[in-house]
Design a protein around this motif. Structure first.
Motif, PDB file in Angstrom:
ATOM      1  N   GLU A   1       3.027   3.595 -10.640  1.00 51.76           N
ATOM      2  CA  GLU A   1       3.038   3.269  -9.210  1.00 51.76           C
ATOM      3  C   GLU A   1       3.653   1.881  -8.989  1.00 51.76           C
ATOM      4  O   GLU A   1       4.461   1.691  -8.072  1.00 51.76           O
ATOM      5  N   LEU A   2       3.296   0.912  -9.835  1.00 53.02           N
ATOM      6  CA  LEU A   2       3.905  -0.417  -9.745  1.00 53.02           C
ATOM      7  C   LEU A   2       5.414  -0.328  -9.939  1.00 53.02           C
ATOM      8  O   LEU A   2       6.186  -0.926  -9.188  1.00 53.02           O
ATOM      9  N   ALA A   3       5.842   0.420 -10.950  1.00 55.12           N
ATOM     10  CA  ALA A   3       7.270   0.574 -11.230  1.00 55.12           C
ATOM     11  C   ALA A   3       7.993   1.245 -10.063  1.00 55.12           C
ATOM     12  O   ALA A   3       9.067   0.804  -9.649  1.00 55.12           O
ATOM     13  N   ARG A   4       7.397   2.290  -9.517  1.00 50.61           N
ATOM     14  CA  ARG A   4       7.988   3.020  -8.392  1.00 50.61           C
ATOM     15  C   ARG A   4       8.156   2.103  -7.175  1.00 50.61           C
ATOM     16  O   ARG A   4       9.212   2.058  -6.545  1.00 50.61           O
ATOM     17  N   ASN A   5       7.111   1.337  -6.866  1.00 50.00           N
ATOM     18  CA  ASN A   5       7.167   0.421  -5.724  1.00 50.00           C
ATOM     19  C   ASN A   5       8.192  -0.685  -5.939  1.00 50.00           C
ATOM     20  O   ASN A   5       8.908  -1.066  -5.005  1.00 50.00           O
ATOM     21  N   LEU A   6       8.270  -1.189  -7.151  1.00 52.43           N
ATOM     22  CA  LEU A   6       9.233  -2.245  -7.463  1.00 52.43           C
ATOM     23  C   LEU A   6      10.665  -1.716  -7.372  1.00 52.43           C
ATOM     24  O   LEU A   6      11.542  -2.370  -6.805  1.00 52.43           O
ATOM     25  N   LEU A   7      10.902  -0.539  -7.896  1.00 51.48           N
ATOM     26  CA  LEU A   7      12.238   0.068  -7.824  1.00 51.48           C
ATOM     27  C   LEU A   7      12.637   0.379  -6.384  1.00 51.48           C
ATOM     28  O   LEU A   7      13.811   0.266  -6.030  1.00 51.48           O
ATOM     29  N   ALA A   8      11.675   0.734  -5.555  1.00 48.27           N
ATOM     30  CA  ALA A   8      11.967   1.031  -4.149  1.00 48.27           C
ATOM     31  C   ALA A   8      12.478  -0.201  -3.409  1.00 48.27           C
ATOM     32  O   ALA A   8      13.171  -0.080  -2.403  1.00 48.27           O
ATOM     33  N   LYS A   9      12.152  -1.386  -3.928  1.00 48.39           N
ATOM     34  CA  LYS A   9      12.590  -2.637  -3.307  1.00 48.39           C
ATOM     35  C   LYS A   9      13.661  -3.328  -4.151  1.00 48.39           C
ATOM     36  O   LYS A   9      13.847  -4.539  -4.057  1.00 48.39           O
ATOM     37  N   ARG A  10      14.374  -2.557  -4.935  1.00 47.70           N
ATOM     38  CA  ARG A  10      15.405  -3.084  -5.839  1.00 47.70           C
ATOM     39  C   ARG A  10      16.402  -3.995  -5.123  1.00 47.70           C
ATOM     40  O   ARG A  10      16.830  -5.021  -5.658  1.00 47.70           O
ATOM     41  N   SER A  11      16.767  -3.671  -3.898  1.00 47.09           N
ATOM     42  CA  SER A  11      17.760  -4.466  -3.160  1.00 47.09           C
ATOM     43  C   SER A  11      17.251  -5.865  -2.831  1.00 47.09           C
ATOM     44  O   SER A  11      18.051  -6.754  -2.516  1.00 47.09           O
ATOM     45  N   GLU A  12      15.946  -6.104  -2.950  1.00 47.64           N
ATOM     46  CA  GLU A  12      15.368  -7.410  -2.605  1.00 47.64           C
ATOM     47  C   GLU A  12      15.221  -8.335  -3.819  1.00 47.64           C
ATOM     48  O   GLU A  12      14.881  -9.503  -3.639  1.00 47.64           O
ATOM     49  N   TRP A  13      15.454  -7.834  -5.023  1.00 48.71           N
ATOM     50  CA  TRP A  13      15.127  -8.596  -6.231  1.00 48.71           C
ATOM     51  C   TRP A  13      15.859  -9.935  -6.338  1.00 48.71           C
ATOM     52  O   TRP A  13      15.345 -10.834  -6.970  1.00 48.71           O
ATOM     53  N   THR A  14      17.030 -10.055  -5.763  1.00 47.59           N
ATOM     54  CA  THR A  14      17.788 -11.299  -5.910  1.00 47.59           C
ATOM     55  C   THR A  14      17.492 -12.309  -4.804  1.00 47.59           C
ATOM     56  O   THR A  14      17.994 -13.430  -4.845  1.00 47.59           O
ATOM     57  N   GLU A  15      16.637 -11.944  -3.849  1.00 46.48           N
ATOM     58  CA  GLU A  15      16.242 -12.845  -2.756  1.00 46.48           C
ATOM     59  C   GLU A  15      14.877 -13.433  -3.083  1.00 46.48           C
ATOM     60  O   GLU A  15      13.867 -12.759  -2.938  1.00 46.48           O
ATOM     61  N   VAL A  16      14.863 -14.694  -3.505  1.00 47.42           N
ATOM     62  CA  VAL A  16      13.616 -15.304  -3.965  1.00 47.42           C
ATOM     63  C   VAL A  16      12.801 -15.874  -2.819  1.00 47.42           C
ATOM     64  O   VAL A  16      11.590 -15.738  -2.776  1.00 47.42           O
TER      65      VAL A  16
END
Length: 155
Positions: free
Chosen positions: A138-153
């Motif tokens: 579930e953590l992995a799924r939620n994190l992948l769903a927000k993949r486009s946000e990973w580079t915005e700190v």
């Protein structure tokens, strides 16, 4: 909060200004022979607003530690943060930020395909009773769903 610079890099980070999830280069250490360790802050939960439950965090740690090494030989360590909001990923001689993002993404996709948590037994784990494959997925799924946000700190 003090204006005095602290020895630990993350203690100098204003946790009220970051916006999880993100992947941030937190530190670079150079060894005496020129090897460089790049430490990445993989923040999954918003600091002081949310945190990962221990069984899910613990299983995600096992899964990422094992599965990430299928994608690179540059992983030194993947360690959970004590605050339960993310992980530190240490890489040796690998300064390609986009490459690290790709490795994390590939690893999380592997987590979704996993049928068991590696080394989830009393012989290989110090607290084998505290695991949740479903929670890690579930953590992995939620994190992948927000993949486009990973580079915005920062918010």
């Amino acid at each position: 909060m003090t204006d005095q610079k602290m020895n630990v890099e993350s203690f100098n980070l204003d946790h009220t200004k970051v916006k999880a999830p993100y992947v941030r280069l937190a530190d670079i250490k150079e060894g005496q022979n020129g090897d460089r360790i790049h430490k990445y802050d993989l923040r999954i939960c918003q600091p002081n607003k949310d945190h990962m439950d221990m069984p899910a965090l613990h299983s995600l740690e096992h899964l990422m530690a094992e599965l990430s090494r299928n994608h690179t030989d540059k992983v030194v360590d993947i360690s959970p943060m004590g605050c339960q909001t993310g992980f530190y990923i240490a890489m040796i001689n690998h300064d390609d930020y986009d490459g690290v993002i790709t490795i994390i993404e590939q690893t999380l996709n592997d987590v979704l395909e996993a049928t068991e948590v590696p080394a989830c037994n009393e012989m290989q784990c110090g607290w084998a009773a505290s695991h949740s494959l479903e929670g890690a997925q579930e953590l992995a799924r939620n994190l992948l769903a927000k993949r486009s946000e990973w580079t915005e700190v920062f918010a």
